[in-house]
Structure formats: structure tokens, C-alpha cells
Design a protein around this motif. Structure first.
Motif, short mmCIF file in Angstrom:
data_model
loop_
_atom_site.label_atom_id
_atom_site.label_comp_id
_atom_site.label_asym_id
_atom_site.label_seq_id
_atom_site.Cartn_x
_atom_site.Cartn_y
_atom_site.Cartn_z
N ARG A 1 -73.14 43.47 78.02
CA ARG A 1 -72.42 43.94 76.83
C ARG A 1 -71.01 43.35 76.79
O ARG A 1 -70.52 42.95 75.73
CB ARG A 1 -72.34 45.47 76.82
CG ARG A 1 -71.67 46.02 75.56
CD ARG A 1 -71.30 47.49 75.69
NE ARG A 1 -72.48 48.32 75.93
CZ ARG A 1 -72.40 49.64 76.12
NH1 ARG A 1 -71.21 50.25 76.12
NH2 ARG A 1 -73.49 50.35 76.31
N ILE A 2 -70.36 43.29 77.95
CA ILE A 2 -69.02 42.69 78.02
C ILE A 2 -69.09 41.22 77.65
O ILE A 2 -68.23 40.71 76.92
CB ILE A 2 -68.43 42.90 79.43
CG1 ILE A 2 -68.16 44.40 79.67
CG2 ILE A 2 -67.14 42.09 79.61
CD1 ILE A 2 -67.80 44.74 81.10
N GLN A 3 -70.12 40.53 78.14
CA GLN A 3 -70.29 39.12 77.80
C GLN A 3 -70.45 38.94 76.29
O GLN A 3 -69.85 38.03 75.69
CB GLN A 3 -71.50 38.55 78.53
CG GLN A 3 -71.71 37.05 78.32
CD GLN A 3 -70.65 36.21 79.00
OE1 GLN A 3 -70.51 36.24 80.21
NE2 GLN A 3 -69.88 35.46 78.22
N ARG A 4 -71.23 39.80 75.64
CA ARG A 4 -71.40 39.71 74.18
C ARG A 4 -70.08 39.95 73.47
O ARG A 4 -69.75 39.26 72.49
CB ARG A 4 -72.44 40.73 73.71
CG ARG A 4 -73.88 40.35 74.02
CD ARG A 4 -74.86 41.18 73.22
NE ARG A 4 -74.71 42.61 73.45
CZ ARG A 4 -75.31 43.27 74.43
NH1 ARG A 4 -76.09 42.62 75.30
NH2 ARG A 4 -75.15 44.57 74.56
N THR A 5 -69.33 40.93 73.93
CA THR A 5 -68.03 41.23 73.32
C THR A 5 -67.11 40.03 73.41
O THR A 5 -66.45 39.65 72.42
CB THR A 5 -67.39 42.44 74.01
OG1 THR A 5 -68.22 43.59 73.82
CG2 THR A 5 -66.00 42.72 73.47
N VAL A 6 -67.05 39.40 74.57
CA VAL A 6 -66.20 38.22 74.77
C VAL A 6 -66.68 37.06 73.90
O VAL A 6 -65.88 36.38 73.23
CB VAL A 6 -66.17 37.83 76.26
CG1 VAL A 6 -65.50 36.47 76.46
CG2 VAL A 6 -65.45 38.90 77.07
N ASP A 7 -67.99 36.83 73.88
CA ASP A 7 -68.52 35.71 73.09
C ASP A 7 -68.25 35.91 71.60
O ASP A 7 -67.89 34.96 70.89
CB ASP A 7 -70.03 35.57 73.34
CG ASP A 7 -70.34 34.90 74.66
OD1 ASP A 7 -69.51 34.11 75.14
OD2 ASP A 7 -71.42 35.18 75.23
N GLU A 8 -68.44 37.12 71.11
CA GLU A 8 -68.21 37.39 69.68
C GLU A 8 -66.75 37.19 69.32
O GLU A 8 -66.42 36.65 68.25
CB GLU A 8 -68.68 38.80 69.34
CG GLU A 8 -70.20 38.95 69.35
CD GLU A 8 -70.65 40.39 69.26
OE1 GLU A 8 -69.78 41.29 69.11
OE2 GLU A 8 -71.87 40.64 69.37
#
Length: 399
Positions: A115-122
């Protein structure tokens, strides 16, 4: 008495601690300093002495005791209001911390990595789709930190920016007691509303679970719960956001170390590099406050019961007797415990989450934007000089 606290910083070298700490470590490692209110606690600057202070259960972080060394007028604004759990007497602190242990288990935090990775990517998708140069703090660092902690706690995103502004008022050494108190009231009111909402209709969030397990059962009062969640929000977004900015700046200013970081693939090596970055930068640059409950001797100096102590983490993290060439960033340095997360019973509750955030943010940022660079000369980066956290107003970058 020659030293007033905080000691003056050389803003030509903003990532370094005040130069006087090196002199004090050698000449007066435990010495009195004068605070804004005339209080004269003991400043402790050497690594081993800071370790001793933070490990000694007779030296307590209890802001209700006479002699507690408040760093600014704003830090004393809690008097008469529910205290954040980390400023309570140790017995109360341990009880409230125990309520959170299960929420911050390393394996539970590791499960949040995707989820953290998705937040950073977005956030990077949005930043890269827009114009540049861009302020990395406003476009990336702060939004990412706010979204991660809001998702974890269960705080609506649409009010997060206001909560950040109130938190900055509380954390500013230039805020008056009245200004800081008004901001505290605003923060506590928001989190009290969230407590009451979760009492009516529990959510599967950290706030929802703690409310159901502790508040609904009478183990924790709603005002104390609001203060607890406010503390988690403050610690869970400000330090990470500021570290995203300062860590990026430190790497951009050291191309050799940045090249080494970009080449790292081994997760253990990346974690070690992040630990070195935390030692070197140290966003939480002000002292860990303690009060002696009995007479103790630290570094050969007798400290009487009731006297305040300031254990200085950024000085300890640059102690030349512990770290070879301590003023140099060395991402391949052998891992050694630093004090960026504190130590002892007050070791940061959310350190496992923070480390995952730093690993994901720095690795993803420099992988996706390999040509990232400062958009202004380093001396034009404006630092926040009156906050309890070390940070920048903006970090203009381009690619």
C-alpha cells in the motif's frame, strides 16, 4: 553561564549539528544550559552519556514534574490539558504504549509495504505528469506522509492539511503559549470527534480498533484517546515528511553516495543505508528531555533529584569516539545504533513503519527519476529555523 539552548546552528552547513557540540563533547560533556524560561538543565552531548540517560529508569520523561526542561513556550502549552502519552508519567505511558504495541508490530507494518508503494507511485505519477521545477515537499513528501498516516489511523484525507498546519503551530518554537494552546485544542477536538464517531460506528482502522478495545470498555477516556491519536498523527507525518525532504537533499548534495545508493539491490544493504541517512540527518534534532527522580552521576557529573536533563541526539550521532569520520555520510558504514528514533522505553513506537516508508520513498524516487537534481543552488534552500523538527520550507527540484 555561556550556553543558551538551543545552541546556535551554522545555517551554511544546515545538515550538521551546531559546531559547539564537538567542543562540548571534548571539554564539557555534561554542562548546564539556560532555557527560555530561565531553567538550567544539564546538556548531555556524548554518545555513551546520552545512552546512559535514555537507558536509566530513574531519569523520566514526565512533563508534570518540577524541573522538566521545556524547550519553548509552546512546549509548555499542554498544562491543564490531556498530555500526549509520551509526556505522561512512566506508569501511564507504559499502559498507553501497551495499547498500541499490536498495531505497530513489524510484521503488521511489513504487510503495509504494497500500500505504501502504491501511495508513493501515485504521488510520483502526479508529480511527473505536471510541470517542473517543482517543490518536492508540497508535491510529494508531505502528501505521501499524510496519506500513509491518515490511512493507518483512519483520518479523513480532506482535513489532513489543516491538521498539519495546526501541528506546525504546536511544533514551532516561535509560537506563543496561547497560539500553541489554541492549536492543541483544535487538534484534540478533531480527534475527539473521530473517537466519538468510532464509538457510534467502529471502523477497521487503528483508531477504530483502539476505541473498541480500550475506550468502549472504559480502559481509556475519550479525551485521553483523542490526545493519544493526535500524538500518533503528529509523530507519524511530520518527521517522515521532513526526512523525505532532508534525506533527498543529503543524497543530492553527495553524488558519490547517491550513486552507491542507486546501485543497491540487497534489502539489507538498503536498510543499512537508510539507518546511516537517519544518523547523519537527524530530523528530530532537539534534545530528549528527562528529569532526575534521584541523585545520579552522568559522565562524572552529579545531577540532583529534580534537575532537568537534555540528552542531545544529533551530537551523540556525530560522536567521533563511536563513529569513524562522523561528519561524512557513508551509506556502507557498519550499522551502529543511532538515536534518531530515541532509545529505551521511549524508543519510537512507529519505527518499523518509518523505516519501510524511508526504504520505499528513497529507492522509488531515485529509481524513477534518475536525473533528479536541485533546481536552485544549495544555499538558496530555505530551512525552518524555529521548529522542533529540522526541515525545509520548500525543496525545488527538477530532472
Amino acid at each position: 553561564m555561556s550556553n543558551s539552548y538551543p545552541l546556535p546552528k551554522d545555517w551554511q552547513h544546515p545538515l550538521d549539528p551546531p559546531a559547539d557540540y564537538k567542543r562540548l563533547r571534548q571539554e564539557a560533556p555534561v554542562c548546564p544550559v539556560r532555557m527560555f524560561d530561565g531553567n538550567t538543565p544539564w546538556l548531555v552531548s556524548r554518545y555513551q552519556d546520552v545512552l546512559a540517560v535514555l537507558s536509566d529508569p530513574r531519569l523520566v520523561l514526565d512533563s508534570t514534574l518540577p524541573g522538566f526542561p521545556h524547550i519553548s513556550a509552546s512546549s509548555a502549552a499542554r498544562q491543564g490539558r490531556p498530555l500526549p502519552f509520551f509526556l505522561r508519567p512512566d506508569a501511564e505511558y507504559r499502559v498507553q504504549r501497551a495499547m498500541l504495541v499490536q498495531e505497530f508490530l513489524p510484521r503488521r507494518m511489513e504487510a503495509l509495504r504494497p500500500r505504501i508503494q502504491r501511495t508513493v507511485d501515485e504521488a510520483l505519477d502526479a508529480m511527473l505528469a505536471g510541470p517542473h521545477p517543482v517543490d518536492l515537499m508540497a508535491a510529494f513528501a508531505l502528501p505521501v506522509a499524510l496519506r500513509i498516516i491518515c490511512d493507518l489511523l483512519g483520518v479523513p484525507h480532506d482535513g489532513a492539511e489543516r491538521l498539519h498546519v495546526l501541528s506546525r503551530t504546536v511544533g514551532s518554537r516561535s509560537s506563543s503559549r496561547e497560539e500553541a494552546r489554541a492549536a492543541l485544542v483544535g487538534l484534540d477536538d478533531v480527534f475527539l470527534e473521530l473517537v466519538e464517531a468510532n464509538l457510534r460506528e467502529p471502523t477497521n482502522t487503528l483508531i477504530g480498533r483502539v476505541v473498541a478495545e480500550q475506550v468502549a470498555t472504559g480502559k481509556l477516556s475519550p479525551p485521553d484517546a483523542a490526545s493519544l491519536f493526535h500524538s500518533l498523527f503528529y509523530a507519524g507525518h511530520g518527521p517522515p515528511a521532513y526526512m523525505f525532504g532532508l534525506g533527498t537533499l543529503a543524497l543530492l548534495l553527495d553524488p558519490g553516495q547517491l550513486a552507491k545508493f542507486r546501485e543497491m539491490e540487497d534489502p539489507a544493504a538498503i536498510t543499512a543505508a537508510i539507518q546511516e541517512l537517519l544518523r547523519f540527518v537527524n530530523v528530530s534534532h532537539l534534545a530528549r528531555q528527562r528529569v532526575a527522580t534521584v541523585d545520579v552521576t552522568i559522565g562524572g557529573q552529579l545531577i540532583r533529584a529534580g534537575e532537568g536533563i537534555l540528552a542531545q541526539p544529533d551530537s551523540a550521532n556525530r560522536d567521533e569516539t563511536v563513529f569513524k569520520d562522523p561528519d561524512r555520510l557513508d551509506l556502507h558504514r557498519e550499522v551502529h545504533r543511532h538515536f534518531a528514533f530515541g532509545h529505551g522505553i521511549h524508543l519510537c513506537t512507529g519505527r518499523a513503519l518509518a523505516l519501510i516508508e524511508f526504504e520505499v520513498v528513497f529507492k522509488t524516487l531515485f529509481q524513477r527519476i534518475p536525473t533528479l537534481r536541485l533546481a536552485v543552488p544549495p544555499e538558496e534552500v530555505r530551512f525552518k529555523k524555529d521548529e522542533n523538527l529540522l526541515g525545509v520550507h520548500e525543496l525545488p527540484v527538477t530532472w
